[in-house]
Write a protein that holds these residues in place. Structure first.
Motif, PDB file in Angstrom:
ATOM      1  N   TYR A  92       1.027  -0.932  -0.393  1.00  0.00           N
ATOM      2  CA  TYR A  92      -0.225   0.140  -0.011  1.00  0.00           C
ATOM      3  C   TYR A  92       0.539   1.212   0.101  1.00  0.00           C
ATOM      4  O   TYR A  92       1.097   1.356   0.900  1.00  0.00           O
ATOM      5  N   LYS A 109      -3.701   1.232  -3.071  1.00  0.00           N
ATOM      6  CA  LYS A 109      -3.195  -0.714  -3.314  1.00  0.00           C
ATOM      7  C   LYS A 109      -2.108  -0.173  -4.764  1.00  0.00           C
ATOM      8  O   LYS A 109      -2.373   0.907  -5.420  1.00  0.00           O
ATOM      9  N   GLU A 164      -5.161   5.075   2.173  1.00  0.00           N
ATOM     10  CA  GLU A 164      -3.937   3.781   1.550  1.00  0.00           C
ATOM     11  C   GLU A 164      -4.433   3.244   0.325  1.00  0.00           C
ATOM     12  O   GLU A 164      -6.293   3.890   0.044  1.00  0.00           O
TER      13      GLU A 164
END
Length: 141
Positions: free
Chosen positions: A73, A88, A86
């Motif tokens: 992340y 990915k 956050e």
């Protein structure tokens, strides 16, 4: 015998192009960080900014090995309660591959003011074209 110390005004900066297509993101970041710091030069001085200018092309084609696309992340925090965001790396590499490369290179640099100045000489592009042809950069393999 005395040790040579590079002066700030005596630094001769070259331009380099690093192609990230098909190469791991981290290994490309190590090469770029070494060029930015000037560690390959004979006149390398740790406390002086003696590195070169680096252009990274094809940042969108850099690969992440293993399950890092899903497990890793990119995190930012606003400083407020509940301000953690956050993302990915799969989404980050699709939307902002330049940011992913810049964050990787910044993580390879020491935490000091010399690195802050060195990162200003980093130019990252998602595609294979860049606007620094006039500087006649050398290709790094």
């Amino acid at each position: 015998m005395s040790t040579y110390m590079e002066k700030k005004g005596a630094v001769v900066r070259k331009w380099y192009v690093v192609d990230a297509a098909g190469k791991p993101l981290g290994k490309t970041a190590v090469i770029v960080a070494d060029l930015l710091r000037g560690k390959g030069k004979v006149t390398y001085t740790p406390h002086a900014d003696c590195g070169d200018n680096v252009i990274v092309i094809n940042a969108a084609k850099a690969v992440l090995t293993g399950n890092k696309m899903e497990d890793k992340y990119y995190r930012t925090h606003s400083g407020w309660v509940g301000g953690l965001k956050e993302t990915k790396y799969r989404i980050l590499m699709q939307e902002k591959p330049e940011l992913a490369m810049r964050v990787a290179v910044k993580g390879m640099m020491p935490r000091n003011t010399v690195s802050k100045d060195s990162l200003k000489r980093l130019h990252v592009y998602a595609g294979d074209t860049h606007e620094h042809q006039a500087q006649k950069p050398e290709l790094v393999k």
